[in-house]
Structure formats: C-alpha cells, structure tokens
Write an enzyme that holds these catalytic residues in place. Structure first.
Site, PDB file in Angstrom:
ATOM      1  N   TYR A   1       0.744  -1.019   0.074  1.00 36.15           N
ATOM      2  CA  TYR A   1      -0.075   0.121  -0.089  1.00 36.15           C
ATOM      3  C   TYR A   1       0.839   1.316  -0.007  1.00 36.15           C
ATOM      4  CZ  TYR A   1      -3.849   3.133   0.555  1.00 36.15           C
ATOM      5  OH  TYR A   1      -4.807   4.302   0.372  1.00 36.15           O
TER       6      TYR A   1
ATOM      7  N   ASP B   1       1.450  20.372 -21.013  1.00 36.07           N
ATOM      8  CA  ASP B   1       0.805  19.079 -21.099  1.00 36.07           C
ATOM      9  C   ASP B   1       2.017  18.366 -21.856  1.00 36.07           C
ATOM     10  OD1 ASP B   1      -0.431  17.156 -22.000  1.00 36.07           O
ATOM     11  OD2 ASP B   1      -2.341  18.134 -22.338  1.00 36.07           O
TER      12      ASP B   1
ATOM     13  N   LYS C   1       0.015   7.288 -23.249  1.00 42.35           N
ATOM     14  CA  LYS C   1       0.556   7.782 -24.480  1.00 42.35           C
ATOM     15  C   LYS C   1       2.171   7.502 -24.716  1.00 42.35           C
ATOM     16  CE  LYS C   1      -3.591  10.218 -24.493  1.00 42.35           C
ATOM     17  NZ  LYS C   1      -3.911  11.346 -23.799  1.00 42.35           N
TER      18      LYS C   1
ATOM     19  N   ARG D   1     -13.108  14.874 -34.236  1.00 42.07           N
ATOM     20  CA  ARG D   1     -12.457  15.868 -33.462  1.00 42.07           C
ATOM     21  C   ARG D   1     -12.776  17.230 -34.045  1.00 42.07           C
ATOM     22  NH1 ARG D   1     -12.251  14.423 -28.836  1.00 42.07           N
ATOM     23  NH2 ARG D   1     -10.565  13.478 -27.864  1.00 42.07           N
TER      24      ARG D   1
HETATM   25  C1  LIG Z   1      -4.864  12.172 -23.428  1.00 40.73           C
HETATM   26  C2  LIG Z   1      -4.550  13.471 -23.026  1.00 40.73           C
HETATM   27  C3  LIG Z   1      -4.890  13.989 -21.936  1.00 40.73           C
HETATM   28  C4  LIG Z   1      -5.608  13.479 -20.824  1.00 40.73           C
HETATM   29  O1  LIG Z   1      -4.869  12.298 -20.308  1.00 40.73           O
HETATM   30  P1  LIG Z   1      -5.801  10.730 -19.960  1.00 40.73           P
HETATM   31  O2  LIG Z   1      -4.645   9.955 -19.291  1.00 40.73           O
HETATM   32  O3  LIG Z   1      -6.536  10.544 -21.037  1.00 40.73           O
HETATM   33  O4  LIG Z   1      -6.459  11.460 -18.531  1.00 40.73           O
HETATM   34  C5  LIG Z   1      -4.524  15.494 -21.569  1.00 40.73           C
HETATM   35  N1  LIG Z   1      -3.945  16.237 -22.582  1.00 40.73           N
HETATM   36  C6  LIG Z   1      -3.908  15.555 -23.832  1.00 40.73           C
HETATM   37  C7  LIG Z   1      -3.167  16.452 -25.101  1.00 40.73           C
HETATM   38  C8  LIG Z   1      -4.021  14.156 -24.040  1.00 40.73           C
HETATM   39  O5  LIG Z   1      -4.032  13.738 -25.362  1.00 40.73           O
END
Ligand SMILES: *Cc1c(COP(=O)(O)O)cnc(C)c1O
Length: 458
Positions: free
Chosen positions: A73, A216, A259, A383
């Site tokens: 944990y 991001d 990703k 999109r």
């Molecule tokens: C996928 C994504 C997110 C969010 O991530 P999750 O793991 O799906 O919550 C944020 N910003 C971008 C550009 C993304 O492609």
C-alpha cells in the site's frame, strides 16, 4: 542506411487476432451505436484507430516488469523506480502519481487556478479545459493562427503566438493569469509540434511577468523527435537531451501515461515548487490514492518506468513518427484532404473539405467517421464541433475551425500493411464521398459530449 519508412525496430512475440465482419453487419452496428464510434464494441472493429491513448503494445521487458509489481500500500519499490526515472528524464524536482493524465490536470487546476483567472494555452484539450473551467478558470487560445488552418504546412504549427500572450498580459495584467499551459505536441491541431525556440521564448516572457508555465507533456517524446528532425542546432542531440531541455522551460507538467509512456494506464504531475508539491500530496490522497501510487498498481508503475526508457530511444520514436507519416503520405498522394503537415500521433482528415455538402451543424466529421467504419471496419474519432462542446456561458456550440476525423495510430500495434488497408479504404470513400449523410442529435450529454452522444442520419 536510413530508409524513408523504417521497418519495425522489433519482432513480434505475441499476437492478437482481429476479425472483419460484413458491410451489412457494420451498417447495423453503426446505427445501433448512434453513429458514434465511441459506442462500438471493440470486437466489431477490424483496425482500431480510435485513439493512441492506452492502446500501446508493451515490450517483453515491460511484461517482465509486470511480474515484479510490488503491491504494498505504501512505499512500493516500483514507485521509487518510476519516480527516479521521471526525475532523470524530465528533470523536475517532484513527482506525484495519478491514475491518468486528467487526474494530474485535476490536481493542478484545483491548486493553481483562482475563479475568474485566465489559463492561456496553445489550443484547448477536452479534459484539460474541463478541469480548468470546473475550477473557475477561463481558457484563452494562444496558439498561432496557422494551427487552425489545415492547409498551411509549417514545421512547428503548435507554437505559442507570443503576441497573443503579450496582449492578454497587457489587457488583464499578470495577476489575472493562473498559469500558461503549453502542450507538446498539440493534439487537436493534429499532433503538431512546438519548437524549442518557442518554448524558450514563451518561458522567458512568462518569467518576466512572474507567470508559471506548466506543460501538457503527453506527447513530449514525439515533440522531441520533430525538434531533432526540423530545428537547427538539434540534429546531433539525443532525444533524451531534447526532452530534458523542453522541460527546462517550465515549472512542471501533467502527463498521461497512456501515450508516450508506452503503457495502458497511468499518469503523473511534476512540479518544481515545494509548496505546491506539499499541497498536491494532500490532494492526491483524496482523489487518487497515496502519494506513492496515486491510483496505479505497483506493476503499472514498473511498466511505465520501463516504457519511458524505451520511448526515449531514437529507433523507437523514428519508426513511430514515420509510420504515421506513411499513412499521411499515401492519402496526400491520392488527393485526400488532411491536416498538413502530418503530426505525431495520427492523420487528421479535413472533414469540411472531404464532405463539402454537409454543413458544420450537421456534424461532417462525426458523419465521416461513422461512414469510414461502415465501409471498412476501421474505427476513427471525431475531433470537430461535437468534441468542441458548448460555451459554458452562452450555451452555443464552440464550432472550431478545424473539423477533423482523427486516424490515430496506436504505438507498436499495427504494421505498414495495416496502414495500406486504412489508406485504401479512405481513398475509396473519398471517391464516393457524396453518399455520406449529415447527422442530428438524438441524445446530447452535458459534459464531454463526444464520448456518449447519440445521433441519427438526416
Ligand atoms: C490524453 C490527453 C490528456 C488526458 O490524459 P488521460 O490519461 O486520458 O486522462 C491530456 N492532454 C492531452 C493532450 C491528451 O492527449
């Protein structure tokens, strides 16, 4: 010897069968799914290009890592491995694990936005903007104008427009700005990269005014490949060096592990500020879990640490980007309108040009994605105006200039032969595009409506 389209830098050890159903079956299935590709069952999809999120194939080493999961944990060995890896590769002082990228977005937005403050960003992303707005923030688009035009071919189409940023600062003052969010690459612009020079200049401008920059970081390794390929002075740098420099122009980042980490779930938040880190650790317990797992299992964290190390290798990322480009090149050769140049994670069809007979109020991209499935069993994603959602205040549709269908390529999953199947199907449909019909709402969800909305043909 370098090839235009390099062969897979791996061989295949385990496979998963896929099934092709008939056109009649697909027509019925698409109708049943309300013409929303998100509502199809995976078993009914032949080639799944819905998303590159969490659809990555893991390596034998990552699977071996799964067996090394320490599911304690608190204080899991795998957390320490992940934390050390992220610190080494990204260069931030602190890491907070979360279940996905949006978990990290939730933490950051909660901590760093005061109601009424602006959050400028190089184009919006769905979950990112949701969390900003849910915390009283107001998103401001500061991406260069060219990013909204599918036909302009620029090497760094995801760049921040510094004049737009400057004018927000001049008009409202730095205090009215919560922070700047810089996405590398820009997903909704077509996976378009940001140059190192632009990252450097954006950070310098923000520093002058005491404004923080959060990245991001979702596709930071794909962004690094484009910098190496296209920006002067970076030809001989390693991907690892470039990634580290990217993050040096920020105060932290949110990351979706689904990703560029080459895993199927996970995420994290990185910070340099100790006070914010303390606050984030308090919040993460409420939303995600202990600061040593944040909603992930030990095995997930191990796979992510190993995946990051693999993703930052040149052979991996070169093949990744060029496989996507191969699909784009085939479509361009056949005259199919796509967003140019081809970005990092997928090929975006320009639905306005593909279906000029369907007005935006009848959701051309949504209709095109549905028709591609019916014709070929290939699943893609809208999109455009559906993903854009409605303005919180006016209730009007956001109506983005870019109305696209995204053919997103999962990492290490499909071969060039699969890309040919997709290209042939899209080219064939383009020749018969008159038969695509517009759509109307049957059910419109209030939040993130593209996930579960339903339509019927007009
Ligand atoms: C996928 C994504 C997110 C969010 O991530 P999750 O793991 O799906 O919550 C944020 N910003 C971008 C550009 C993304 O492609």
């Amino acid at each position: 010897m370098s090839r235009k389209y390099p062969a897979e830098p791996f061989r295949i050890k385990s496979i998963e069968y896929v099934k092709m159903n008939t056109r009649e079956e697909r027509e019925a299935l698409m109708k049943e799914a309300g013409y929303n590709t998100f509502l199809l069952n995976s078993k009914d999809v032949y080639i799944d290009l819905l998303t590159d999120s969490g659809t990555n194939a893991m390596s034998d080493r990552q699977w071996a890592g799964i067996m090394m999961g320490d599911e304690a944990y608190a204080g899991s060995v795998n957390w320490h491995h992940l934390e050390a890896t992220v610190k080494e590769l990204f260069g931030f002082k602190y890491v907070v694990p979360t279940h996905q990228g949006r978990g990290a977005e939730n933490l950051l937005s909660t901590m760093a936005i005061k109601p009424g403050q602006f959050v400028p960003g190089n184009m919006y992303f769905t979950t990112t903007r949701y969390h900003q707005e849910a915390n009283g923030g107001i998103f401001k688009d500061i991406v260069i104008d060219e990013a909204h035009d599918s036909t302009i071919d620029l090497p760094f189409k995801g760049n921040v427009d510094l004049r737009k940023l400057q004018s927000i600062i001049d008009e409202h003052g730095a205090d009215k700005i919560a922070y700047i969010c810089v996405a590398v690459t820009v997903n909704l612009a077509g996976g378009q990269p940001v140059s190192m020079q632009n990252l450097r200049e954006t950070y310098a401008l923000c520093q002058q005014h005491g404004i923080k920059v959060f990245m991001d970081a979702t596709r930071c390794i794909e962004n690094a490949f484009f910098i190496k390929e296209r920006e002067k002075g970076y030809e001989n740098k390693t991907i690892k060096e470039i990634v580290l420099e990217e993050f040096s122009y920020s105060d932290g980042c949110t990351m979706s592990g689904k990703k560029d980490c080459l895993t199927n779930i996970g995420g994290f938040l990185c910070l340099n500020d100790e006070e914010l880190f303390t606050q984030a650790k308090e919040l993460v317990v409420v939303f995600e879990g202990m600061p040593s797992y944040g909603g992930m299992t030990g095995r997930d964290m191990e796979a992510m640490a190993l995946g990051l190390k693999e993703a930052i290798e040149y052979e991996y990322i070169e093949h990744r980007i060029k496989q996507v480009r191969y699909l784009g090149d085939r479509l361009v050769e056949a005259g199919v309108p796509i967003v140019l140049p081809v970005g990092g994670h997928g090929v975006f069809l320009d639905a306005r040009l593909f279906c000029p007979h369907i007005p935006q109020e009848q959701f051309p991209a949504q209709a095109l994605a549905a028709q591609i499935y019916i014709e070929s069993g290939v699943r893609s994603m809208e999109r455009g105006i559906v993903s854009g959602g409605r303005d919180k205040v006016t209730g009007k549709d956001h109506a983005p200039k870019l109305e696209t269908v995204r053919l997103t390529i999962p990492r290490r999953v499909y071969t060039y032969a699969h890309m040919d199947v997709v290209a042939d199907a899209v080219i064939d449909l383009y020749k018969n595009r008159d038969k695509i019909k517009g759509l109307k709402w049957v059910y419109e969800p209030k939040q993130l409506r593209f996930f579960t909305g339903r339509f019927e043909q007009i």
